[in-house]
Design an enzyme around this catalytic site. Structure first.
Site, PDB file in Angstrom:
ATOM      1  N   PHE A 134       0.861  -1.185   0.000  1.00 57.44           N
ATOM      2  CA  PHE A 134       0.000   0.000   0.000  1.00 57.44           C
ATOM      3  C   PHE A 134       0.892   1.227   0.000  1.00 57.44           C
ATOM      4  O   PHE A 134       1.755   1.367   0.864  1.00 57.44           O
ATOM      5  CB  PHE A 134      -0.921   0.031   1.219  1.00 57.44           C
ATOM      6  CG  PHE A 134      -1.863   1.216   1.192  1.00 57.44           C
ATOM      7  CD1 PHE A 134      -3.016   1.186   0.410  1.00 57.44           C
ATOM      8  CD2 PHE A 134      -1.579   2.368   1.909  1.00 57.44           C
ATOM      9  CE1 PHE A 134      -3.860   2.286   0.351  1.00 57.44           C
ATOM     10  CE2 PHE A 134      -2.431   3.466   1.860  1.00 57.44           C
ATOM     11  CZ  PHE A 134      -3.578   3.423   1.086  1.00 57.44           C
ATOM     12  N   ASP A 219       9.259   2.727   1.631  1.00 63.60           N
ATOM     13  CA  ASP A 219       8.069   3.451   2.080  1.00 63.60           C
ATOM     14  C   ASP A 219       7.922   3.174   3.581  1.00 63.60           C
ATOM     15  O   ASP A 219       7.427   2.118   3.983  1.00 63.60           O
ATOM     16  CB  ASP A 219       6.838   2.971   1.301  1.00 63.60           C
ATOM     17  CG  ASP A 219       5.549   3.655   1.763  1.00 63.60           C
ATOM     18  OD1 ASP A 219       5.557   4.290   2.839  1.00 63.60           O
ATOM     19  OD2 ASP A 219       4.536   3.534   1.055  1.00 63.60           O
ATOM     20  N   LYS A 248       2.643   9.570   8.418  1.00 63.38           N
ATOM     21  CA  LYS A 248       1.869   9.218   9.607  1.00 63.38           C
ATOM     22  C   LYS A 248       2.417   9.779  10.938  1.00 63.38           C
ATOM     23  O   LYS A 248       2.004  10.845  11.358  1.00 63.38           O
ATOM     24  CB  LYS A 248       1.686   7.711   9.664  1.00 63.38           C
ATOM     25  CG  LYS A 248       0.778   7.215   8.510  1.00 63.38           C
ATOM     26  CD  LYS A 248       0.225   5.837   8.742  1.00 63.38           C
ATOM     27  CE  LYS A 248      -0.940   5.529   7.812  1.00 63.38           C
ATOM     28  NZ  LYS A 248      -0.574   5.037   6.476  1.00 63.38           N
TER      29      LYS A 248
HETATM   30  C1  LIG Z   1      -0.852   5.271   5.057  1.00 63.51           C
HETATM   31  C2  LIG Z   1       0.194   4.879   4.088  1.00 63.51           C
HETATM   32  C3  LIG Z   1       0.384   5.590   2.893  1.00 63.51           C
HETATM   33  C4  LIG Z   1      -0.526   6.705   2.452  1.00 63.51           C
HETATM   34  O1  LIG Z   1      -0.496   7.800   3.309  1.00 63.51           O
HETATM   35  P1  LIG Z   1      -1.580   8.966   3.140  1.00 63.51           P
HETATM   36  O2  LIG Z   1      -1.142   9.994   4.138  1.00 63.51           O
HETATM   37  O3  LIG Z   1      -2.909   8.365   3.436  1.00 63.51           O
HETATM   38  O4  LIG Z   1      -1.487   9.439   1.738  1.00 63.51           O
HETATM   39  C5  LIG Z   1       1.429   5.216   2.079  1.00 63.51           C
HETATM   40  N1  LIG Z   1       2.240   4.199   2.417  1.00 63.51           N
HETATM   41  C6  LIG Z   1       2.095   3.511   3.554  1.00 63.51           C
HETATM   42  C7  LIG Z   1       3.053   2.407   3.881  1.00 63.51           C
HETATM   43  C8  LIG Z   1       1.051   3.814   4.431  1.00 63.51           C
HETATM   44  O5  LIG Z   1       0.902   3.105   5.551  1.00 63.51           O
END
Ligand SMILES: *Cc1c(COP(=O)(O)O)cnc(C)c1O
Length: 402
Positions: A134, A219, A248
């Site tokens: 994701f 990421d 986050k």
């Molecule tokens: C939550 C998340 C995203 C997306 O972040 P947003 O602030 O919702 O755009 C991308 N990568 C990872 C691993 C995430 O947990």
């Protein structure tokens, strides 16, 4: 439970639980009806230092009464300080500030492609990603994540992303072609269900990227800023990426994100090439600096690692008491997943009835992501509520069978 008005003018993309919160303190959220909930979701790993932390409130209000936003057309001492601290604490030399996880990933993807372009390889633009990943909800990041449920109905998938199984280095080698620019991976998959990635696999990716001149992008939107008991999760594996995204937890609840990179990886991003109106505002930077004051204080990360271990031990005992419900306990630090034998949404709903907030994820997993400032007593209380939620679910299942 409190009842909340149900007619809404908000686009209904979320199936919201029927509870509203008025305020928070540390690991607790207080509903509009005055009931206390133990927040072990932290707004999806965002409120990393708990709610209304005095140091965060002080930083926000102090900067809030000075200046909020100036644009990126002027010097920004608070942002310079934040970037320097991030660079000093990581592999990175440079930081690009953004506002959300997806936006940080967009910056990372653009940075990698541009690095290949400026290095004489304009043909290299494709990015390898992994099944179950994701990376956000923009058009490019849903293509990167590759999940049908997020792509469906939104037109042609953005070109340039190739998805392969997680953990298979041979598949990685086979998928690399003359157009490949980079590999993008979460060191632990979050939304995918706290799926662990072997350190050897991450080291293998580093070796492949070095040998084939690809950029390695981690990421760490969810795993970063102390969540796993290290500042960033890549430290567990002993390999560093070329580019890393953080969001986050980095603002402790203030929306902000960052794309960190080595000077070499960022070479293509020169004046005018990329930009953002909101990214790196003085208000965001002041709050980010306050987050680092707490997370990088001596002993803080070690404590997260210890509490994580303690928590997972208690959860292993919980699994032994409820083997029909809990299949596996996994995670690192305070990023924990319970793999369940029932739908995770049902379990989260049962936990909500015990006034415990959890976050459902893929792979039949419910995520437990308490604020990093959680105490041992709060962990014990969380276990009590999880136990009660398990018992309630088991009772309901028994009734359904009979
Ligand atoms: C939550 C998340 C995203 C997306 O972040 P947003 O602030 O919702 O755009 C991308 N990568 C990872 C691993 C995430 O947990």
């Amino acid at each position: 439970m409190d009842s909340v008005e149900t007619t809404s003018a908000i686009v209904p993309t979320y199936a919201r639980a029927n509870v509203a919160f008025d305020r928070g303190e540390g690991c607790w959220l207080i509903s509009t009806g005055g009931e206390r909930y133990l927040d072990f979701g932290a707004g999806i790993a965002v409120t990393s230092v708990g709610h209304a932390h005095p140091h965060m409130v002080e930083a926000l209000t102090r900067q809030g009464s000075k200046v909020w936003h100036i644009s990126n057309l002027y010097q920004n001492p608070e942002g310079e300080r934040f970037a320097r601290r991030l660079a000093d604490a990581t592999f990175a030399d440079l930081v690009f500030f953004t506002n959300s996880g997806a936006e940080a990933n967009e910056a990372a993807i653009k940075m990698a492609r541009r690095r290949q372009w400026i290095g004489g390889h304009p043909e290299r633009y494709r990015v390898l990603t992994f099944e179950g990943a994701f990376h956000g909800r923009t058009l490019a990041t849903i293509a990167a994540g590759g999940q049908k449920k997020y792509l469906e109905g939104f037109g042609p998938k953005v070109e340039g992303f190739d998805q392969i199984p997680l953990g298979d280095l041979e598949a990685v080698e086979a998928a690399i072609g003359p157009e490949t620019a980079a590999i993008l991976i979460e060191p632990i998959q979050g939304e995918g269900g706290v799926r662990m990635v072997a350190a050897a696999f991450l080291r293998g990716l580093r070796e492949i990227c070095d040998r084939r001149e690809l950029l390695l992008i981690f990421d760490e939107v969810q795993t970063g800023v102390g969540r796993t008991g290290r500042f960033f999760a890549y430290e567990h594996a002993g390999v560093h990426p070329d580019i890393l995204t953080s969001a986050k937890g980095i603002g402790g609840g203030f929306p902000m994100s960052a794309c960190l990179a080595t000077a070499d990886a960022a070479r293509g991003l020169t004046v005018g090439v990329h930009g953002t109106t909101f990214g790196g505002s003085p208000l965001a930077m002041a709050v980010g600096n306050a987050t680092l004051d707490i997370v990088l204080a001596p002993g803080f990360l070690e404590r997260v690692a210890e509490l994580g271990l303690l928590f997972r031990q208690r959860l292993a005992e919980l699994k032994d008491r409820h083997p029909g419900l809990i299949e596996e306990v996994r995670g690192e630090g305070l990023m924990v997943g319970l793999k369940l034998r029932i739908p995770p949404g049902d379990f989260a709903a049962a936990a909500l009835r015990e006034k415990l907030l959890l976050i459902p994820a893929g792979d039949n997993v419910v995520r437990i992501l308490p604020p990093l400032v959680v105490s041992e007593a709060e962990i014990a209380e969380g276990i009590r509520r999880l136990d009660a939620a398990c018992a309630a679910v088991e009772e309901r299942l028994a009734v359904a069978v009979n």
